[in-house]
Design an enzyme around this catalytic site. Sequence first.
Site, mmCIF file in Angstrom:
data_model
loop_
_atom_site.group_PDB
_atom_site.id
_atom_site.type_symbol
_atom_site.label_atom_id
_atom_site.label_comp_id
_atom_site.label_asym_id
_atom_site.label_seq_id
_atom_site.Cartn_x
_atom_site.Cartn_y
_atom_site.Cartn_z
ATOM 1 C CG ASP A 27 -1.981 -1.045 1.093
ATOM 2 O OD1 ASP A 27 -2.428 -1.697 0.152
ATOM 3 O OD2 ASP A 27 -2.427 -1.418 2.253
ATOM 4 N N PRO A 28 0.428 2.219 -0.451
ATOM 5 C CG PRO A 28 -0.923 4.018 -1.902
ATOM 6 C CD PRO A 28 -1.047 2.488 -1.190
#
EC number: 5.4.99.25
Length: 305
Positions: free
Chosen positions: A48-49
């Site tokens: 995920d970012p």
Amino acid sequence: MAQVKRIRRNVSGIILLDKPLGFTSNAALQKVRWLLNAEKAGHTGSLDPLASGVLPLCFGEATKFSQYLLDSDKSYETLAQLGKTTTTGDAEGEVLQTRPVTVGRADIETVLPEFRGEISQIPPMYSALKRDGQPLYKLARAGEVVEREARSVTIARLELLESDADTARFSVDCSKGTYIRTLVEDIGEKLGCGAYVAQLRRTQAGPFSLTQTVTLDELEQVHADGGNEAVDRFLMPSDSGLQDWPLLQFSEHSSFYWLHGQPVRAPDAPQFGMVRVQDHNGRFIGIGEVSEDGRIAPRRLIRSE
């Protein structure tokens, strides 16, 4: 004036990136692909970012073996925010509920054994899993919630590293398909206060660890100093992720037929399973599987240079 099409380079190997915060895995991949000017590229499992850490990036012939890295075990360190739950299970989401935190280190240690070994998880709505061709996260953003089947995952190690009034830091070794957000949420529910992932860092992916990684800043600096080819020095061999597989070296004769798709026999071959194969010159030429008749059947081959 017509724009000249960029001719990409045919480079092969794996770069172990320490993915920075704020980047999707694909954005990080495309950035490194541009720095290499590589023709073909793929990553081995999304982060995920809001997550950082080990992200193996495959280029050229190495992309043929990315699935085996996708299937490998992973390790993480995560900081859990206790007392709150969010729509996404991490710090990106909106707060759904706030509850008092009345537990301490001893309470956390008491519940952890329930989350070790083989456990059942319901994948989060904010995930890349697809339903009727649509990623669940797109449905979630549209306000839809669909039923998800529980899946079995294995938590080989789960340790509490530190805790304070409303946070707890964990170290986790787990099988593929494990959602750390779900693990943290489930621990929070068991504690009665709720929890979400405030920080997440992947420390291991298959055989690769953080100590082997390179940062995006380092890659950009090397590119600025020496161009695309200077970045090549960070490329690891295409079979780097398969080092724990049995290795066979074929004769020149066997290599020729095997590279043309024909199963061959090899001395010292195991009785079953997957193997790495080198030719008579020690060059990695692909992976094979031991057939019932003892021959090595080619499964993925390396294109001749």
